[in-house]
Design an enzyme around this catalytic site. Sequence first.
Site, PDB file in Angstrom:
ATOM      1  N   ARG A 222      63.843  38.769  -0.749  1.00  0.00           N
ATOM      2  CA  ARG A 222      62.621  39.455  -0.910  1.00  0.00           C
ATOM      3  C   ARG A 222      62.123  39.557  -2.408  1.00  0.00           C
ATOM      4  O   ARG A 222      62.771  39.846  -3.496  1.00  0.00           O
ATOM      5  CB  ARG A 222      62.832  41.085  -0.534  1.00  0.00           C
ATOM      6  CG  ARG A 222      61.726  41.748  -0.577  1.00  0.00           C
ATOM      7  CD  ARG A 222      60.830  41.461   0.456  1.00  0.00           C
ATOM      8  NE  ARG A 222      61.269  42.247   1.837  1.00  0.00           N
ATOM      9  CZ  ARG A 222      60.638  41.821   2.901  1.00  0.00           C
ATOM     10  NH1 ARG A 222      59.424  41.128   2.947  1.00  0.00           N
ATOM     11  NH2 ARG A 222      61.249  42.094   4.140  1.00  0.00           N
ATOM     12  N   ARG A 223      61.070  38.865  -2.390  1.00  0.00           N
ATOM     13  CA  ARG A 223      60.323  38.527  -3.811  1.00  0.00           C
ATOM     14  C   ARG A 223      60.597  39.583  -4.831  1.00  0.00           C
ATOM     15  O   ARG A 223      60.696  39.570  -5.874  1.00  0.00           O
ATOM     16  CB  ARG A 223      58.974  37.636  -3.773  1.00  0.00           C
ATOM     17  CG  ARG A 223      59.001  36.333  -3.342  1.00  0.00           C
ATOM     18  CD  ARG A 223      57.807  35.629  -3.109  1.00  0.00           C
ATOM     19  NE  ARG A 223      57.923  34.320  -2.417  1.00  0.00           N
ATOM     20  CZ  ARG A 223      58.199  33.252  -3.286  1.00  0.00           C
ATOM     21  NH1 ARG A 223      58.487  33.447  -4.594  1.00  0.00           N
ATOM     22  NH2 ARG A 223      58.224  32.105  -2.708  1.00  0.00           N
ATOM     23  N   GLU A 295      61.846  33.804   8.317  1.00  0.00           N
ATOM     24  CA  GLU A 295      63.064  32.884   7.896  1.00  0.00           C
ATOM     25  C   GLU A 295      64.425  33.167   8.705  1.00  0.00           C
ATOM     26  O   GLU A 295      65.189  32.302   9.078  1.00  0.00           O
ATOM     27  CB  GLU A 295      63.477  33.488   6.259  1.00  0.00           C
ATOM     28  CG  GLU A 295      62.284  32.534   5.463  1.00  0.00           C
ATOM     29  CD  GLU A 295      62.284  32.779   3.927  1.00  0.00           C
ATOM     30  OE1 GLU A 295      63.303  33.491   3.671  1.00  0.00           O
ATOM     31  OE2 GLU A 295      61.472  32.662   3.024  1.00  0.00           O
TER      32      GLU A 295
END
Length: 329
Positions: A222-223, A295
């Site tokens: 998670r960015r 993803e």
Amino acid sequence: GIKKQQNRLNIFSELKVEVPLQTAAREGSELTSRFACQALRTMGSQLPPYRYWDVLNWTPDQVSQWIDQIGLPEFANKFKVSLVTGNILIDITKADLCSLGYENTLIQKWLLERIKELRCRADFSTKDPEHICQWLTSVGPELAIYKPDFMRSGVTREILPLITHETLIDFGITSHVHRLKIMLAIEKLALASGHDSPDFESHLRSIHPALRKKYDVFLSYRRSSGSQLASLLKVHLQLRGLNVFLDVTALGSGKFDDALLTTIANSLNMVIVLTEKSLDRCIGDVTTQDWVHRELAHAIDSGVHIVPVMDDFIWPKSELLPSDMRSIS
């Protein structure tokens, strides 16, 4: 020879060629060694007890003589009584040397370098009709140390395009740079022979789903909370010789979505970095808009092995997650 018939063998002594011939017979390639041995026989001189190109066929006596000749006579008998043949010698490790009494690390390094030289000099020309060893050396002379591994594994020109990073690790090639060089050369061969076509790719997948995997690890995160940990994991995994994909460093321009999903399918493993509440956006995401959800779902669908790495993370209830990613919880 003519000189022998003319009873003029003393000319060889006058020219002082015996020592160079002994060196050529002992350390030269197979062809050079054979010619040098023929000359030594003509002179009536003794042949060297071993020849570098024939190291795979050395007996324990020949290994012992080599150890003595390179300047370690005190260890020669240890190799002999341990029945170390040439085939065993070229695969000896630091741990093996310790068990033989080589506690001095400097001696260990020096001897392992000499053994690497033997691996490079081993001649497979009579056992390598497809010239795999010649191709490997042409990619980089430093890669000649892997000739025994390629030959023992039965690598052929037909098999070469199927080799992956994982295959090279199985061969014992720990250097990431060496693996990259070999894989780049294999890609060129595949392109030249038409092996990069979609039909061939489908054929590979039908044989085995792990074939042609480009990456050992795909890093998902998670960015907003996992980018730093993902970057650190990438460094640590690469230090262990793995080929790692991290989207902020590995993707170029183009269709980002398609490229990312293709990369996931072309990876053996996915490491998912799970930080606090990193799966909360997946809850109720029935249209798969969240990228972490997408993803993970694609990795599961592609048969990619998933490894969670958790940092202050608590799993949400399984029934709250979308059905296509529920199996990871």
